[in-house]
Design an enzyme around this catalytic site. Sequence first.
Site, short mmCIF file in Angstrom:
data_model
loop_
_atom_site.label_atom_id
_atom_site.label_comp_id
_atom_site.label_asym_id
_atom_site.label_seq_id
_atom_site.Cartn_x
_atom_site.Cartn_y
_atom_site.Cartn_z
N ILE A 1 0.87 -1.17 0.00
CA ILE A 1 0.00 0.00 0.00
C ILE A 1 0.91 1.22 0.00
CG2 ILE A 1 -1.98 -1.11 1.09
CD1 ILE A 1 -1.15 -0.01 3.75
N ASP A 2 0.40 2.33 -0.47
CA ASP A 2 1.22 3.53 -0.62
C ASP A 2 1.75 4.02 0.73
OD1 ASP A 2 0.64 3.50 -3.31
OD2 ASP A 2 -0.98 4.96 -3.16
#
Length: 297
Positions: free
Chosen positions: A134-135
């Site tokens: 995930i970012d």
Amino acid sequence: MPQIQLTNVGSQKRIDSYLAEVLEIPRNQIQKWIEKGKVCINGYVVNKNYKLKGEEKITFEPVEFEKPNLKVSDCDIKILYEDDFLVVVDKPAGIVVHPGAANEELSVVGALLYRGVKLSDIGVPLRPGVVHRIDKDTSGVIVLAKDNNVHFNLANQFAAHICKRYYIGVCEGHLKDYHGTIETQIGRHLKNRKIFSVTQGKHAITHYKVIMRLKDMDVVRFELETGRTHQIRVHMQYLNHPLVGDSVYSKTKSKIITRQALHAFYLGFYHPISNKFLKFYSKLSEDILNLLGLKED
């Protein structure tokens, strides 16, 4: 390194494309493994043009990468679950999953290694154990693998859309429909190669449902069917309702939150060894609660 085994459950891609996508390893590296006779289908060595039919048994012996100098230091991550095969982590915003070109000081991988957690090593060198990402400025739950066969099993669950991933996001304005599916291709932006856009690229599917409608924004539950880089952020920009606080895909700056309002709150997958379906949840972060006027006491 030991052989990795997998039963292909449905892909009909070329073997080099399939392994590259599942393991997030450059296709030319996979092709080198194939050229060295390290990849077999149903016990037979194949070439890079072999097209999967959907039921094959894949075995391959990874060529070990040179070990990089990973920066190892602890940071504010929470381990939700750990056994001999995998570890599930609740990641706060502001910390990358693994170091990248910027050679970040803090990362989930670095913190786990600092704590003595063994991680698989069949992926790209700076990504030991990393099955999905995930970012940096997205918070929430992720799983990492300790064992190479487990890594491949989990990666295949993601590639075959067996895993369940739900996010909570807050978008600008009000969506026309309360629920729907966004299905496009996502690729590198034609002018800015550091970001992504809806253009010719990889197939991307996002399901969404509005769960709360506020004065000037919607709280939305997203379900990812595919896992492209920045997928939810790009898809919301595509609908002209970017995520609140998104400094890349929105032109509006939020006065309340300093990062995109996106949280990976649920992850479900089959344990590669016990085959039990595991479910993990992560509470909404404080900054998103503040944005919604729901600050915890």
